[in-house]
Design a protein around this motif. Structure first.
Motif, PDB file in Angstrom:
ATOM      1  N   PRO A 272       0.809  -1.233   0.000  1.00  0.00           N
ATOM      2  CA  PRO A 272       0.000   0.000   0.000  1.00  0.00           C
ATOM      3  C   PRO A 272       0.836   1.273   0.000  1.00  0.00           C
ATOM      4  CG  PRO A 272      -0.195  -1.159   2.097  1.00  0.00           C
ATOM      5  CD  PRO A 272       0.489  -2.081   1.159  1.00  0.00           C
ATOM      6  N   ALA A 273       2.032   1.222   0.610  1.00  0.00           N
ATOM      7  CA  ALA A 273       2.896   2.403   0.599  1.00  0.00           C
ATOM      8  C   ALA A 273       3.327   2.741  -0.826  1.00  0.00           C
ATOM      9  CB  ALA A 273       4.120   2.168   1.482  1.00  0.00           C
ATOM     10  N   MET A 274       3.673   1.729  -1.619  1.00  0.00           N
ATOM     11  CA  MET A 274       4.043   1.960  -3.010  1.00  0.00           C
ATOM     12  C   MET A 274       2.863   2.465  -3.833  1.00  0.00           C
ATOM     13  SD  MET A 274       7.261   1.480  -3.891  1.00  0.00           S
ATOM     14  CE  MET A 274       7.513   2.575  -2.495  1.00  0.00           C
ATOM     15  N   MET A 275       1.659   2.000  -3.509  1.00  0.00           N
ATOM     16  CA  MET A 275       0.471   2.474  -4.224  1.00  0.00           C
ATOM     17  C   MET A 275       0.210   3.950  -3.921  1.00  0.00           C
ATOM     18  SD  MET A 275      -1.924  -0.923  -3.662  1.00  0.00           S
ATOM     19  CE  MET A 275      -3.417  -0.154  -4.287  1.00  0.00           C
ATOM     20  N   VAL A 276       0.357   4.333  -2.656  1.00  0.00           N
ATOM     21  CA  VAL A 276       0.202   5.748  -2.286  1.00  0.00           C
ATOM     22  C   VAL A 276       1.281   6.590  -2.956  1.00  0.00           C
ATOM     23  CG1 VAL A 276       0.287   7.382  -0.362  1.00  0.00           C
ATOM     24  CG2 VAL A 276      -0.932   5.216  -0.109  1.00  0.00           C
ATOM     25  N   PHE A 277       2.498   6.076  -2.995  1.00  0.00           N
ATOM     26  CA  PHE A 277       3.612   6.771  -3.643  1.00  0.00           C
ATOM     27  C   PHE A 277       3.306   7.011  -5.114  1.00  0.00           C
ATOM     28  CE2 PHE A 277       8.362   6.532  -4.806  1.00  0.00           C
ATOM     29  CZ  PHE A 277       8.515   7.887  -4.594  1.00  0.00           C
ATOM     30  N   ALA A 278       2.777   5.984  -5.803  1.00  0.00           N
ATOM     31  CA  ALA A 278       2.435   6.120  -7.219  1.00  0.00           C
ATOM     32  C   ALA A 278       1.316   7.131  -7.420  1.00  0.00           C
ATOM     33  CB  ALA A 278       2.017   4.761  -7.789  1.00  0.00           C
ATOM     34  N   TYR A 279       0.335   7.120  -6.520  1.00  0.00           N
ATOM     35  CA  TYR A 279      -0.792   8.046  -6.634  1.00  0.00           C
ATOM     36  C   TYR A 279      -0.328   9.491  -6.493  1.00  0.00           C
ATOM     37  CZ  TYR A 279      -5.409  10.091  -5.877  1.00  0.00           C
ATOM     38  OH  TYR A 279      -6.549  10.852  -5.995  1.00  0.00           O
ATOM     39  N   VAL A 280       0.556   9.747  -5.540  1.00  0.00           N
ATOM     40  CA  VAL A 280       1.001  11.123  -5.272  1.00  0.00           C
ATOM     41  C   VAL A 280       1.943  11.626  -6.358  1.00  0.00           C
ATOM     42  CG1 VAL A 280       2.293  12.575  -3.668  1.00  0.00           C
ATOM     43  CG2 VAL A 280       0.658  10.894  -2.790  1.00  0.00           C
ATOM     44  N   LEU A 281       2.877  10.777  -6.801  1.00  0.00           N
ATOM     45  CA  LEU A 281       3.855  11.226  -7.803  1.00  0.00           C
ATOM     46  C   LEU A 281       3.197  11.532  -9.146  1.00  0.00           C
ATOM     47  CD1 LEU A 281       7.053   9.042  -7.289  1.00  0.00           C
ATOM     48  CD2 LEU A 281       6.652  11.405  -6.633  1.00  0.00           C
ATOM     49  N   SER A 282       2.183  10.750  -9.535  1.00  0.00           N
ATOM     50  CA  SER A 282       1.457  10.982 -10.793  1.00  0.00           C
ATOM     51  C   SER A 282       2.390  11.014 -12.000  1.00  0.00           C
ATOM     52  CB  SER A 282       0.663  12.303 -10.723  1.00  0.00           C
ATOM     53  OG  SER A 282      -0.262  12.277  -9.660  1.00  0.00           O
ATOM     54  N   LEU A 283       3.293  10.037 -12.081  1.00  0.00           N
ATOM     55  CA  LEU A 283       4.238   9.973 -13.191  1.00  0.00           C
ATOM     56  C   LEU A 283       3.582   9.365 -14.418  1.00  0.00           C
ATOM     57  CD1 LEU A 283       7.366   8.624 -11.275  1.00  0.00           C
ATOM     58  CD2 LEU A 283       6.907  10.978 -11.939  1.00  0.00           C
ATOM     59  N   CYS A 284       4.116   9.687 -15.588  1.00  0.00           N
ATOM     60  CA  CYS A 284       3.666   9.051 -16.814  1.00  0.00           C
ATOM     61  C   CYS A 284       4.244   7.645 -16.882  1.00  0.00           C
ATOM     62  CB  CYS A 284       4.098   9.858 -18.031  1.00  0.00           C
ATOM     63  SG  CYS A 284       3.096  11.327 -18.296  1.00  0.00           S
ATOM     64  N   SER A 285       3.491   6.740 -17.493  1.00  0.00           N
ATOM     65  CA  SER A 285       3.888   5.330 -17.509  1.00  0.00           C
ATOM     66  C   SER A 285       5.148   5.092 -18.322  1.00  0.00           C
ATOM     67  CB  SER A 285       2.747   4.471 -18.060  1.00  0.00           C
ATOM     68  OG  SER A 285       2.339   4.921 -19.347  1.00  0.00           O
ATOM     69  N   GLU A 286       5.523   6.027 -19.197  1.00  0.00           N
ATOM     70  CA  GLU A 286       6.745   5.847 -19.990  1.00  0.00           C
ATOM     71  C   GLU A 286       8.014   5.956 -19.148  1.00  0.00           C
ATOM     72  OE1 GLU A 286       4.306   7.829 -20.925  1.00  0.00           O
ATOM     73  OE2 GLU A 286       3.690   7.303 -22.962  1.00  0.00           O
ATOM     74  N   SER A 287       7.922   6.578 -17.973  1.00  0.00           N
ATOM     75  CA  SER A 287       9.133   6.825 -17.190  1.00  0.00           C
ATOM     76  C   SER A 287       9.062   6.333 -15.760  1.00  0.00           C
ATOM     77  CB  SER A 287       9.437   8.335 -17.171  1.00  0.00           C
ATOM     78  OG  SER A 287       8.355   9.055 -16.597  1.00  0.00           O
ATOM     79  N   ASP A 288       7.920   5.821 -15.306  1.00  0.00           N
ATOM     80  CA  ASP A 288       7.789   5.483 -13.889  1.00  0.00           C
ATOM     81  C   ASP A 288       8.689   4.322 -13.467  1.00  0.00           C
ATOM     82  OD1 ASP A 288       6.429   3.546 -15.259  1.00  0.00           O
ATOM     83  OD2 ASP A 288       4.542   3.773 -14.186  1.00  0.00           O
ATOM     84  N   ALA A 289       8.971   3.382 -14.385  1.00  0.00           N
ATOM     85  CA  ALA A 289       9.831   2.245 -14.028  1.00  0.00           C
ATOM     86  C   ALA A 289      11.242   2.699 -13.674  1.00  0.00           C
ATOM     87  CB  ALA A 289       9.874   1.236 -15.176  1.00  0.00           C
ATOM     88  N   LEU A 290      11.721   3.754 -14.320  1.00  0.00           N
ATOM     89  CA  LEU A 290      13.063   4.255 -14.053  1.00  0.00           C
ATOM     90  C   LEU A 290      13.169   4.861 -12.657  1.00  0.00           C
ATOM     91  CD1 LEU A 290      13.485   5.862 -17.556  1.00  0.00           C
ATOM     92  CD2 LEU A 290      14.722   3.867 -16.740  1.00  0.00           C
ATOM     93  N   PHE A 291      12.054   5.317 -12.113  1.00  0.00           N
ATOM     94  CA  PHE A 291      12.052   5.878 -10.769  1.00  0.00           C
ATOM     95  C   PHE A 291      12.007   4.772  -9.726  1.00  0.00           C
ATOM     96  CE2 PHE A 291      10.664   9.394 -13.348  1.00  0.00           C
ATOM     97  CZ  PHE A 291      11.241  10.488 -12.751  1.00  0.00           C
ATOM     98  N   ILE A 292      11.079   3.840  -9.875  1.00  0.00           N
ATOM     99  CA  ILE A 292      10.881   2.824  -8.846  1.00  0.00           C
ATOM    100  C   ILE A 292      12.004   1.810  -8.842  1.00  0.00           C
ATOM    101  CG2 ILE A 292       9.563   1.130 -10.165  1.00  0.00           C
ATOM    102  CD1 ILE A 292       8.895   2.468  -6.587  1.00  0.00           C
TER     103      ILE A 292
END
Length: 355
Positions: A272-292
């Motif tokens: 759930p912490a990662m889900m909240v992190f994804a919700y708040v950051l609002s990154l585009c799917s083309e680049s989110d893997a490079l962050f996580i």
């Protein structure tokens, strides 16, 4: 007295939308310039600043090419692809519609912001609700650019195959389940054709892809429109990416490593912490893997929760769902996506622990 009428020449409409400047861009530009200047100066006495700049610049360098590629693909769809072709699926059986829609991102690789107006348009043109919702949620994940960026982010790791394949399978499963759940609600209360999606509310307005009048004689050429759309898409995505990179770098710099490790090792808390992190950051799917990918403390299941949840639900998408489907349908959509993602990722975590 003779009434003399002076002819009034037609003046072109003021392109107010094009001239409007986003007030956040000057601040972001100044911040980015400051980062570049500080990164070029050796400041060994400020260890936290060096660490922050190292992570921040590293994330940007890796992510920018994929954001640009995603913007170019999205612009090409805007200019060259018509939604009418996809609308022919409405005459196919329901099962065939869902099957094709689940893989529609391979043929129509839109990002999460572009998939919302496209799905609504397909729904209003006769596509079954289950297929339209499935397409909307799966397209940002089952997308060649996203698959490539995910592989690039996790290449060389033992979890490479799990992260790439798991993201696709998990995304498809969540999209199909949510589509089937939403189908009944949308069949009972169909969308009103008069209500339009408020894409602009998200700050990432794509419009209805392919639903423009391309035959108007005064429109610019397609190559010029392609360049303009690419630039607009890239700038829109970059705003979120710059903010997301800063948040990710700050978390890794200022939050004690012990706290991150505690959350990462707590199975019931990490996902759930990662889900909240994804919700708040609002990154585009083309680049989110490079962050996580830089959060190596978290298990593959927790990272997959971030990668599957973010393209389906975040702050900007919530506003778009309300505008496109209305508050009642948007509420049901948010709850279904959240519960389905959480349950599937917990099951995946349990399976990985057993194996």
């Amino acid at each position: 007295m003779t009434d003399v009428r002076v002819p009034v020449l037609d003046r072109p409409a003021e392109p107010t939308a094009a001239r409007r400047v986003d007030p956040t861009w000057p601040l972001l530009g100044a911040a980015l310039a400051l980062v570049v200047v500080l990164r070029s100066v050796d400041v060994p006495a400020i260890g936290w600043l060096n660490n922050f700049l190292l992570v921040y610049v590293g994330l940007l360098v890796e992510a920018v090419p994929f954001v640009l590629l995603g913007a170019a693909v999205s612009a090409a769809i805007e200019v060259y692809v018509s939604v009418e072709a996809f609308g022919r699926l409405a005459r196919a059986p329901r099962a065939a519609q869902v099957a094709v829609a689940s893989c529609g991102g391979l043929l129509l690789p839109v990002c999460e912001c572009g998939s919302v107006p496209v799905a609504r348009r397909l729904l209003l043109r006769g596509l079954t609700p289950s297929a339209a919702i499935t397409f909307m949620l799966a397209a940002p994940i089952v997308n060649p650019v996203v698959i490539l960026s995910t592989w690039f982010a996790f290449r060389g790791r033992t979890s490479e195959g799990l992260m790439v394949g798991g993201r696709v399978v998990l995304g498809l499963t969540i999209a199909v389940v949510t589509g089937l759940v939403m189908a009944r609600a949308l069949e009972r209360r169909p969308l009103a054709p008069s209500s339009a999606p408020q894409a602009g509310a998200s700050g990432h307005d794509h419009g209805d892809h392919g639903d423009h009048d391309h035959g108007t004689h005064d429109r610019p050429s397609r190559p010029r429109r392609l360049a303009e759309h690419t630039g607009a898409e890239f700038l829109a995505m970059m705003k979120y990416m710059l903010i997301g990179a800063a948040v990710a770098a700050a978390l890794q710099t200022f939050i004690p490593q012990r706290s991150i490790d505690t959350v990462a090792t707590a199975t019931l808390l990490a996902i759930p912490a990662m889900m909240v992190f994804a919700y708040v950051l609002s990154l585009c799917s083309e680049s989110d893997a490079l962050f996580i990918a830089s959060f190596v403390q978290f298990s593959p299941a927790a990272q997959l929760a971030f990668l599957a949840f973010g393209p389906m639900l975040d702050t900007k998408l919530t506003a778009m769902y309300v505008g496109a489907f209305g508050p009642a349908h948007a509420r049901r959509l948010v709850v279904t996506i959240t519960v389905t993602t959480l349950v599937l990722c917990l099951w995946l975590q349990a399976a990985l622990l057993v194996w």
